[in-house]
Design a protein around this motif. Structure first.
Motif, short mmCIF file in Angstrom:
data_model
loop_
_atom_site.label_atom_id
_atom_site.label_comp_id
_atom_site.label_asym_id
_atom_site.label_seq_id
_atom_site.Cartn_x
_atom_site.Cartn_y
_atom_site.Cartn_z
N UNK A 33 -2.38 6.07 7.14
CA UNK A 33 -1.53 7.25 7.15
C UNK A 33 -2.13 8.29 8.08
N UNK A 34 -1.37 8.67 9.09
CA UNK A 34 -1.78 9.72 10.02
C UNK A 34 -0.91 10.94 9.72
N UNK A 35 -1.45 11.90 9.01
CA UNK A 35 -0.68 13.07 8.59
C UNK A 35 -0.21 13.90 9.77
N UNK A 36 -1.03 14.02 10.82
CA UNK A 36 -0.64 14.82 11.98
C UNK A 36 0.61 14.27 12.66
N UNK A 37 0.68 12.95 12.77
CA UNK A 37 1.83 12.31 13.43
C UNK A 37 2.93 11.93 12.44
N UNK A 38 2.70 12.17 11.16
CA UNK A 38 3.64 11.79 10.09
C UNK A 38 4.01 10.31 10.22
N UNK A 39 2.97 9.50 10.36
CA UNK A 39 3.12 8.06 10.57
C UNK A 39 2.33 7.32 9.51
N UNK A 40 2.89 6.20 9.03
CA UNK A 40 2.17 5.33 8.10
C UNK A 40 2.52 3.88 8.41
N UNK A 41 1.58 2.99 8.07
CA UNK A 41 1.84 1.57 8.33
C UNK A 41 1.02 0.69 7.40
N UNK A 42 1.51 -0.53 7.25
CA UNK A 42 0.79 -1.62 6.60
C UNK A 42 0.76 -2.78 7.56
N UNK A 43 -0.32 -3.54 7.56
CA UNK A 43 -0.35 -4.84 8.19
C UNK A 43 -0.29 -5.88 7.08
N UNK A 44 0.63 -6.82 7.21
CA UNK A 44 0.74 -7.93 6.27
C UNK A 44 0.27 -9.19 6.98
N UNK A 45 -0.61 -9.94 6.35
CA UNK A 45 -1.11 -11.19 6.91
C UNK A 45 -0.58 -12.34 6.06
N UNK A 46 -0.08 -13.37 6.73
CA UNK A 46 0.51 -14.52 6.05
C UNK A 46 -0.45 -15.70 6.10
N UNK A 47 -0.15 -16.73 5.32
CA UNK A 47 -1.06 -17.86 5.15
C UNK A 47 -1.50 -18.49 6.47
N UNK A 48 -0.63 -18.52 7.47
CA UNK A 48 -0.98 -19.16 8.74
C UNK A 48 -1.69 -18.21 9.71
N UNK A 49 -1.94 -16.97 9.28
CA UNK A 49 -2.61 -15.99 10.12
C UNK A 49 -1.67 -15.05 10.86
N UNK A 50 -0.37 -15.34 10.84
CA UNK A 50 0.60 -14.44 11.48
C UNK A 50 0.56 -13.09 10.78
N UNK A 51 0.81 -12.01 11.56
CA UNK A 51 0.77 -10.67 10.98
C UNK A 51 2.04 -9.91 11.32
N UNK A 52 2.48 -9.10 10.37
CA UNK A 52 3.64 -8.23 10.51
C UNK A 52 3.20 -6.81 10.20
N UNK A 53 3.48 -5.89 11.11
CA UNK A 53 3.18 -4.49 10.86
C UNK A 53 4.46 -3.78 10.45
N UNK A 54 4.43 -3.17 9.27
CA UNK A 54 5.53 -2.33 8.80
C UNK A 54 5.18 -0.90 9.14
N UNK A 55 6.06 -0.21 9.87
CA UNK A 55 5.75 1.15 10.32
C UNK A 55 6.83 2.12 9.86
N UNK A 56 6.38 3.30 9.46
CA UNK A 56 7.30 4.36 9.04
C UNK A 56 6.85 5.65 9.69
N UNK A 57 7.79 6.32 10.35
CA UNK A 57 7.51 7.64 10.92
C UNK A 57 8.63 8.56 10.49
N UNK A 58 8.25 9.66 9.92
CA UNK A 58 9.26 10.60 9.46
C UNK A 58 10.06 11.11 10.65
#
Length: 126
Positions: A33-58
């Protein structure tokens, strides 16, 4: 070449995290969470190593805009026709919209297409 990760803008980051963890066994990191930029994210890692970033910016509240070009879908390989059928049925039973399939496409893929909680297309394939 290796794709390091795919990122997607979302409206409800917690709901989207729960969806990908519940149905696709994603493992989430701690929320950034970056309060200055009003940005937040999660990285999700799956069994095969692939990753998905979920991003939210107000302030980014639209799923899509006419002048934005983005991913058409994310394809998730489930390993077998039976797994595609089972996951498609599970997601439908839980209220997620089936766009098409399961079916064999003109180029020989077995797939179904489901919308995630925010209408992004997930192609479930062998």
């Amino acid at each position: 070449m290796k794709i390091e990760h795919v990122a997607i803008w979302v409206k409800d980051i917690e709901n989207m995290k729960t969806f990908y963890v519940t149905y696709f066994n994603g493992k989430a990191n701690s929320k950034y969470h970056n309060k200055d930029k009003q940005f937040e994210s999660y990285f999700l890692t799956f069994d095969d190593g692939a990753r998905l970033e979920l991003m939210r910016k107000f302030g980014i509240d639209k799923k899509d805009q006419d002048d934005r070009i983005g991913w058409a879908h994310i394809a998730i390989s489930l390993g077998s026709k039976e797994s595609v059928d089972q996951m498609t049925e599970r997601l439908q039973n839980d209220g997620y919209r089936l766009v098409n399939g399961p079916r064999v496409t003109g180029d020989g893929y077995y797939e179904s297409v489901i919308e995630d909680p925010e209408g992004n297309l997930l192609e479930l394939t062998v």
